[in-house]
Structures are given as C-alpha cells and as structure tokens.
Design an enzyme around this catalytic site. Structure first.
Site, mmCIF file in Angstrom:
data_model
loop_
_atom_site.group_PDB
_atom_site.id
_atom_site.type_symbol
_atom_site.label_atom_id
_atom_site.label_comp_id
_atom_site.label_asym_id
_atom_site.label_seq_id
_atom_site.Cartn_x
_atom_site.Cartn_y
_atom_site.Cartn_z
ATOM 1 N N ASP A 150 1.600 -10.295 -7.584
ATOM 2 C CA ASP A 150 1.235 -10.724 -6.234
ATOM 3 C C ASP A 150 -0.042 -11.568 -6.308
ATOM 4 O O ASP A 150 -1.156 -11.077 -6.106
ATOM 5 C CB ASP A 150 1.053 -9.522 -5.313
ATOM 6 C CG ASP A 150 0.938 -9.946 -3.850
ATOM 7 O OD1 ASP A 150 0.980 -11.168 -3.576
ATOM 8 O OD2 ASP A 150 0.800 -9.062 -2.990
ATOM 9 N N ASN A 202 2.017 -1.407 -0.409
ATOM 10 C CA ASN A 202 0.655 -1.025 0.003
ATOM 11 C C ASN A 202 0.026 -2.016 0.982
ATOM 12 O O ASN A 202 -1.120 -1.867 1.373
ATOM 13 C CB ASN A 202 -0.239 -0.795 -1.221
ATOM 14 C CG ASN A 202 -0.496 -2.060 -2.023
ATOM 15 O OD1 ASN A 202 -0.026 -3.131 -1.674
ATOM 16 N ND2 ASN A 202 -1.235 -1.931 -3.096
ATOM 17 N N PHE A 253 -0.897 -3.723 4.474
ATOM 18 C CA PHE A 253 -1.084 -3.094 5.781
ATOM 19 C C PHE A 253 -2.009 -3.926 6.670
ATOM 20 O O PHE A 253 -2.697 -4.839 6.209
ATOM 21 C CB PHE A 253 -1.684 -1.680 5.624
ATOM 22 C CG PHE A 253 -3.095 -1.670 5.075
ATOM 23 C CD1 PHE A 253 -4.181 -1.922 5.903
ATOM 24 C CD2 PHE A 253 -3.334 -1.411 3.734
ATOM 25 C CE1 PHE A 253 -5.475 -1.916 5.409
ATOM 26 C CE2 PHE A 253 -4.635 -1.410 3.227
ATOM 27 C CZ PHE A 253 -5.707 -1.671 4.064
ATOM 28 N N HIS A 296 -7.977 -10.281 -4.715
ATOM 29 C CA HIS A 296 -8.163 -9.314 -5.805
ATOM 30 C C HIS A 296 -7.098 -9.380 -6.902
ATOM 31 O O HIS A 296 -7.043 -8.497 -7.757
ATOM 32 C CB HIS A 296 -8.441 -7.891 -5.286
ATOM 33 C CG HIS A 296 -7.427 -7.271 -4.388
ATOM 34 N ND1 HIS A 296 -7.760 -6.453 -3.332
ATOM 35 C CD2 HIS A 296 -6.079 -7.330 -4.407
ATOM 36 C CE1 HIS A 296 -6.657 -6.039 -2.738
ATOM 37 N NE2 HIS A 296 -5.632 -6.549 -3.361
ATOM 38 N N GLY A 298 -9.230 1.890 1.364
ATOM 39 C CA GLY A 298 -8.814 3.202 0.854
ATOM 40 C C GLY A 298 -7.417 3.530 1.348
ATOM 41 O O GLY A 298 -6.653 2.623 1.681
ATOM 42 N N ASP A 299 -7.086 4.807 1.418
ATOM 43 C CA ASP A 299 -5.759 5.158 1.924
ATOM 44 C C ASP A 299 -5.789 5.245 3.452
ATOM 45 O O ASP A 299 -6.860 5.265 4.047
ATOM 46 C CB ASP A 299 -5.303 6.491 1.315
ATOM 47 C CG ASP A 299 -6.170 7.639 1.777
ATOM 48 O OD1 ASP A 299 -5.958 8.110 2.909
ATOM 49 O OD2 ASP A 299 -7.080 8.045 1.019
ATOM 50 N N HIS A 321 -11.186 -2.637 -6.346
ATOM 51 C CA HIS A 321 -10.423 -3.286 -5.259
ATOM 52 C C HIS A 321 -9.743 -2.307 -4.326
ATOM 53 O O HIS A 321 -9.132 -2.712 -3.343
ATOM 54 C CB HIS A 321 -9.394 -4.245 -5.832
ATOM 55 C CG HIS A 321 -8.073 -3.612 -6.185
ATOM 56 N ND1 HIS A 321 -7.959 -2.532 -7.014
ATOM 57 C CD2 HIS A 321 -6.812 -3.919 -5.797
ATOM 58 C CE1 HIS A 321 -6.684 -2.208 -7.136
ATOM 59 N NE2 HIS A 321 -5.967 -3.015 -6.413
ATOM 60 N N GLY A 322 -9.825 -1.000 -4.611
ATOM 61 C CA GLY A 322 -9.156 -0.047 -3.737
ATOM 62 C C GLY A 322 -9.211 1.349 -4.319
ATOM 63 O O GLY A 322 -9.918 1.584 -5.302
#
Length: 480
Positions: A95, A202, A204, A328, A378-379, A403-404
């Site tokens: 990606d 992932n 969003f 990222h 984050g989540d 990055h997360g």
DNA sequence: ATGTAC
C-alpha cells in the site's frame, strides 16, 4: 537474551553484525523489555537480512511497532547511499503511501456528542468504504495521469482542496519525480474507479477528541487543545498502489539477477538506485504516492461537506484545516548526516513515520520550531497520539518513528476469537460509535487485535525518537 | 494492504 542481541540504550536493542553473515551494519530496534521478549525471531531475521543489502547506511532499523512483513518487517527503516545503494519495493510495501491525516475543528466534544450519530452516518454515506469500494467522482483515463503526476495540485485545481491545504502535507502532497507512463494500464484501471474511497482492513475514519495535552507549547503551534474534536483519516493508494508494487516486484526480481545482487531473501528483490530499473520503480512508486495523497484529499473534502450538512456552518467557519498528513509506506530521497558529512540517501520507511526534528526546512514555518507533526493511530477502542519529530530521530533513525499500534493477533485469529456485533456493542458501551461496511472487519480490527498504543508511544517518547504532544480518544469510527 | 492467485 537472544544471541548477538544486546540492550545498548534506554528502549534500544542492537543486533550485532555477527548475528548473520554478510551484515554490513548492525540492526537497531526500539523496544521495551516486554516488546523485546515477545518479538518473533522472524523479525530479527528480517532486520538482519536488510542489513546485508548493498549500500546500507549506519543501521538496519525497526520501530517499536515492528512485526513480520513481506521482505522488510513492518516498522522497518533503512537508508541506502544514492550511488552504491539499492531501492526495494519490499521496503515500501504494497500500500504505497498508506498514511494518516489529521484535521482540526473548532468544536469541542460537548458540541459534537449530541450530533455524533447523525454526523457519523453522514460521513459514512459520503465517503465510500469497504473492500473493492468505488469512489464517486468520475475521471477519465487521461485525467488519471494528472492525478498521478500532480498529486494534491490536481485536487486543488479541481476544487477539492483549500488554498493552503498543501502546506500541511508531507512533500506538499506531490512527489515531483512521479511518472505516470511507468504505471501499468492495469494499475490505472484498478485505480480509476477507486479514487476517493477508504478501502478496508485497518483503514478508517475517526471522529476523536483531544483527551490529554503533554506539551502545551507544541500543541499550541499545531492548533490543538483539550476537548477539541479532530478527524483522523487512514487510507492509502488502494488497488493502484498494490498493482504498482506487484508489477515492480516482478521487474526487480530480474533486476536483482542482472546486477548480481546477493539477496538473503527473494522478497528483498531490489535494484541499484542509480540504475534504470531503480529509477523507474522510484518514479512509479512516487506516482502511487501522489494517488494516495489525492485519495486522502477527496476524503477530506467529503468530511468537510458532512460537517457542513450536520452543523449548518461552512467548513471554513468550523476551521477544518489540515493539522498534518504523513506517509508511512514510502521511499524518499533525503539528506542525512552520516559520519559527520551530509549525504544523499534513499530512506525506506515501511510502516514508519517521518519524524524530522526542529529546524528542518521541509517543515511548515508555523511548526518549524517544534519539529514535524507525527500522527500515530492506535486501535479503535483506545487512543491515538500526536507527537513531534526530534533531533535524536535525525541522529539515530534518519528522522523516523513508529506508525501505529501494530497487530497483536492475525486477522484470522481475531475473527476466530471475536464477533463483530459483540465488539460493536462493547465499544458502544464505552461511548464509541462504530459504523462499518462489514461486521467481519469490526472483529478483525477489534481493540484486542492490536498491541497497546500506550506502550508504543512511550517507547518512542522514552527513546526520544519522537515526543508526545497530545492523546486523542475515539468518539466515532468508520471502517471499510 | 489487496478484484485474499496466474
């Protein structure tokens, strides 16, 4: 302690060059003791493999959220000398320019709470999401080349961007070397209908509020304050970037043979940066990056329109400016000080965020004293962080950070353990509204499927490769 | 991540 791995500083571990033969540089990994203990051996191997590639500078790096990936680990950072080094699609990822954008508003949590459901439904309606989702703008086959080469400038000329949006986007939303003629017809065919869509997995959109400020001075410069509502957009280059990566992985496999590059792993297929093949990949990847920036720009435009619908005010009056937009998954030509001398390198960041320190000339003037904004999602049940880049990152990680949160469970594991409906209800009880294109994606992306974002942010902060500015909490989530 | 394979 694993063999040939030692702790060299606070939250920093090092793989010595005798971890594996042919390593040209050590591997540095930013972890706390628990993350270190739980890291899969495969990731050490991947970091060591990258350290074997020609022209690598200083260290093969991994950020605190690292995990196993295609060739390079996710969270991997590596810089290669522009004359002797290589460029590798596996060091960017499928990606291309997956990234995160943060928008501000002048609304508080209280202003939005009573309208949250309607707002989220409006956003869900206006931003296409889901696997294979299609955008709602019609562009011609000729126009896609302008998207690929002009990036956010194209979006501006079409009326999808505000005059100053570009200033708060990495590279101003346009890699100038992008060459649409190096992107296959198949990639363009996939990208054409998807421009301006969220995608799935992932990716969003979140309506968030600022829960905690760690650095008042930096927060002020970024235009962020406690209880303020902000929007986070996480998406990338959809099927187009994926196809560019697939096309060039195949191309690079023959290039690796042609240039006699000894590969510790076939997935690290690469070509010299100075070669025709290397240049072609770089210019095609840059076109993919531009597509992703346009994608986030179109999503921004529809989020602004959604707010206008719900709050009956213009997005300008709601002060919905871009705080920043980071890539990222990307490779960049940059200059870094190596052995006391400024050197031209290609920095691969795969699941890692640029974190340039104060004074860097690529940071917008209003942020330059603080350092580059770093956005770390984050989540969906916990929090996200806004941080800033540091001089330490410039010295140690080629100006890079996490990055997360990084996955803790595979998608398949998460699907087995959790049900979308139950996750959605549990989040609703916590006051977090979730709308999704499918229930499956809610289970796959449940909070438990991710590592603790607090840990990742703390490792970045304590090691000094980026510093906390603010913590945001989710209010409403749109998933693909 | 992804028309979850060519």
């Amino acid at each position: 302690m694993k063999a040939n791995v030692k702790k060299i500083a606070e939250k920093t571990y090092q793989l010595s060059t005798d971890y594996k033969s042919d390593m040209k540089v050590p591997g540095n990994i930013y972890l706390d003791d628990i993350l270190f203990k739980n890291l899969e051996e495969d990731v050490f191997e991947q970091i060591a493999n990258v350290a074997c590639l020609p022209g690598i500078q200083k260290y093969s790096l991994a950020m605190p959220d690292c995990h196993y990936g295609y060739g390079f680990c996710i969270g991997g950072v590596a810089a290669f000398d522009e004359k002797t080094g290589v460029i590798s699609p596996g060091g960017v990822g499928f990606d291309i320019n997956c990234g995160v954008r943060l928008l501000k508003t002048n609304l508080t949590k209280k202003d939005v709470d009573s309208n949250l459901k309607g707002l989220l439904q409006e956003i869900f309606k206006n931003v296409p999401s889901g696997l294979g989702s299609k955008g709602k703008i019609k562009i011609t086959k000729n126009e896609i080349d302008n998207v690929l080469e002009e990036g956010v400038d194209w979006a501006s000329s079409e009326g999808y961007a505000w005059k100053n949006d570009y200033r708060h986007i990495e590279e101003h939303g346009k890699m100038k070397n992008a060459d649409a003629s190096l992107v296959s017809d198949n990639a363009k065919k996939r990208g054409l209908p998807q421009l301006g869509s969220l995608g799935s997995g992932n990716h969003f959109l979140e309506v968030q509020y600022v829960d905690e400020i760690f650095d008042e001075n930096a927060a002020k410069a970024y235009g962020v304050e406690k209880d303020q509502v902000v929007l986070m957009i996480h998406t990338g280059s959809r099927g187009l970037g994926h196809q560019i990566c697939a096309d060039y992985l195949r191309y690079m496999e023959s290039a690796s043979k042609k240039y006699n590059i000894k590969l510790p792993d076939r997935q690290l297929a690469c070509a010299p940066i100075s070669s025709e093949e290397g240049m072609r990949y770089f210019n095609a990847m840059s076109a993919g990056a531009n597509y992703a920036w346009v994608n986030r720009q179109l999503v921004t435009n529809w989020i602004r329109e959604s707010f206008e619908q719900v709050f009956k005010m213009s997005a300008e009056d709601l002060e919905m400016d871009i705080i920043y937009d980071v890539a990222h998954n990307i490779a960049k030509k940059e200059q870094h000080i190596i052995d006391g001398k400024m050197k031209n390198v290609i920095v691969h960041r795969k699941g890692a965020t640029r974190a340039f320190g104060p004074g860097h000339d690529e940071i917008p003037s209003e942020y330059v004293k603080i350092g580059q904004p770093v956005i770390i999602p984050g989540d969906m049940g916990t929090a996200s962080y806004l941080m800033h880049g540091t001089e330490k990152a410039m010295n140690e990680t080629f100006g890079s950070t996490a990055h997360g949160a990084g996955r803790a469970l595979s998608r398949v594991q998460a699907l087995k353990l959790y049900k979308g409906n139950e996750v959605q209800e549990k989040l609703q009880k916590k006051g977090i509204l979730v709308l999704a294109d499918s229930k499956g994606v809610i289970a796959e992306e449940c909070p438990e499927a991710y590592k603790d974002i607090e840990t990742v942010a703390n490792v970045c902060n304590d090691s000094g490769i980026s510093l906390k500015v603010a913590k945001m909490r989710p209010m409403g989530v749109v998933k693909g």
